[in-house]
Design a protein around this motif. Structure first.
Motif, short mmCIF file in Angstrom:
data_model
loop_
_atom_site.label_atom_id
_atom_site.label_comp_id
_atom_site.label_asym_id
_atom_site.label_seq_id
_atom_site.Cartn_x
_atom_site.Cartn_y
_atom_site.Cartn_z
N LEU A 49 0.82 -1.21 0.00
CA LEU A 49 0.00 0.00 0.00
C LEU A 49 0.86 1.27 0.00
O LEU A 49 0.49 2.28 -0.59
N LEU A 50 2.00 1.20 0.65
CA LEU A 50 2.86 2.37 0.77
C LEU A 50 3.73 2.60 -0.47
O LEU A 50 4.07 3.74 -0.78
N PHE A 51 4.07 1.55 -1.19
CA PHE A 51 4.97 1.67 -2.33
C PHE A 51 4.46 2.66 -3.39
O PHE A 51 5.23 3.53 -3.83
N PRO A 52 3.19 2.58 -3.82
CA PRO A 52 2.73 3.57 -4.81
C PRO A 52 2.79 5.01 -4.29
O PRO A 52 3.09 5.93 -5.05
N VAL A 53 2.56 5.20 -3.01
CA VAL A 53 2.66 6.53 -2.42
C VAL A 53 4.10 7.03 -2.51
O VAL A 53 4.35 8.19 -2.86
N LEU A 54 5.06 6.15 -2.22
CA LEU A 54 6.47 6.54 -2.30
C LEU A 54 6.89 6.83 -3.73
O LEU A 54 7.65 7.77 -3.98
N VAL A 55 6.40 6.05 -4.68
CA VAL A 55 6.71 6.30 -6.09
C VAL A 55 6.18 7.67 -6.49
O VAL A 55 6.87 8.46 -7.15
N PHE A 56 4.97 7.99 -6.09
CA PHE A 56 4.39 9.29 -6.41
C PHE A 56 5.18 10.42 -5.74
O PHE A 56 5.50 11.43 -6.35
N ALA A 57 5.52 10.24 -4.46
CA ALA A 57 6.21 11.29 -3.71
C ALA A 57 7.62 11.54 -4.23
O ALA A 57 8.05 12.69 -4.32
N TYR A 58 8.35 10.50 -4.57
CA TYR A 58 9.73 10.66 -4.99
C TYR A 58 9.90 10.72 -6.50
O TYR A 58 10.99 11.01 -6.99
N SER A 60 9.99 8.42 -8.87
CA SER A 60 10.47 7.27 -9.64
C SER A 60 10.52 6.04 -8.76
O SER A 60 10.59 6.12 -7.53
N VAL A 61 10.51 4.89 -9.42
CA VAL A 61 10.54 3.62 -8.70
C VAL A 61 11.87 3.46 -7.98
O VAL A 61 11.93 3.04 -6.83
N VAL A 62 12.96 3.84 -8.65
CA VAL A 62 14.29 3.69 -8.05
C VAL A 62 14.40 4.54 -6.78
O VAL A 62 14.88 4.08 -5.75
N SER A 63 13.93 5.77 -6.84
CA SER A 63 13.99 6.63 -5.66
C SER A 63 13.13 6.08 -4.53
O SER A 63 13.52 6.13 -3.36
N ALA A 64 11.97 5.54 -4.86
CA ALA A 64 11.10 4.98 -3.84
C ALA A 64 11.73 3.76 -3.18
O ALA A 64 11.58 3.55 -1.97
N LEU A 65 12.49 2.97 -3.94
CA LEU A 65 13.15 1.80 -3.38
C LEU A 65 14.34 2.18 -2.51
O LEU A 65 14.70 1.45 -1.59
N PRO A 70 20.18 2.04 3.81
CA PRO A 70 21.22 2.74 4.55
C PRO A 70 22.31 3.30 3.65
O PRO A 70 22.90 4.33 3.94
N GLU A 71 22.59 2.62 2.54
CA GLU A 71 23.62 3.08 1.62
C GLU A 71 23.23 4.39 0.95
O GLU A 71 24.07 5.14 0.47
N ALA A 72 21.92 4.66 0.88
CA ALA A 72 21.44 5.86 0.19
C ALA A 72 21.52 7.10 1.07
O ALA A 72 21.43 8.21 0.58
#
Length: 87
Positions: A49-58, A60-65, A70-72
């Motif tokens: 449920l949260l993943f699509p929200v993160l994709v929208f907020a950031y 791109s899929v890569v940014s959401a992931l 921690p490396e990011a």
């Protein structure tokens, strides 16, 4: 003697007797198992449920992931202490 063996011995001593262990330790173990099961279920429900929200907020899929990787995270320098030498 373990709790299970004690329960079995009590049942064998008096046929038809209902034996159930109790106490703070067993209650805490049962609560811990229940909480762990509930948290696992909540995480499995929240992630999709949260993943699509993160994709929208950031954007791109890569940014959401990478959001919680921690490396990011940029490494932060140690804070300077003001007035370290007051002598």
């Amino acid at each position: 003697m373990t709790v299970r063996r004690m329960e079995a011995a009590a049942r064998a001593a008096v046929p038809g007797l209902r034996v159930q262990a109790g106490g703070a330790v067993l209650t805490q173990r049962a609560m811990d198992a229940s909480i762990e099961r509930d948290l696992r279920r909540a995480e499995l429900l929240a992630a999709p449920l949260l993943f699509p929200v993160l994709v929208f907020a950031y954007g791109s899929v890569v940014s959401a992931l990478l959001v919680d990787a921690p490396e990011a995270r940029p490494s932060m320098p140690a804070p300077a202490t003001a007035g370290k030498d007051n002598g």
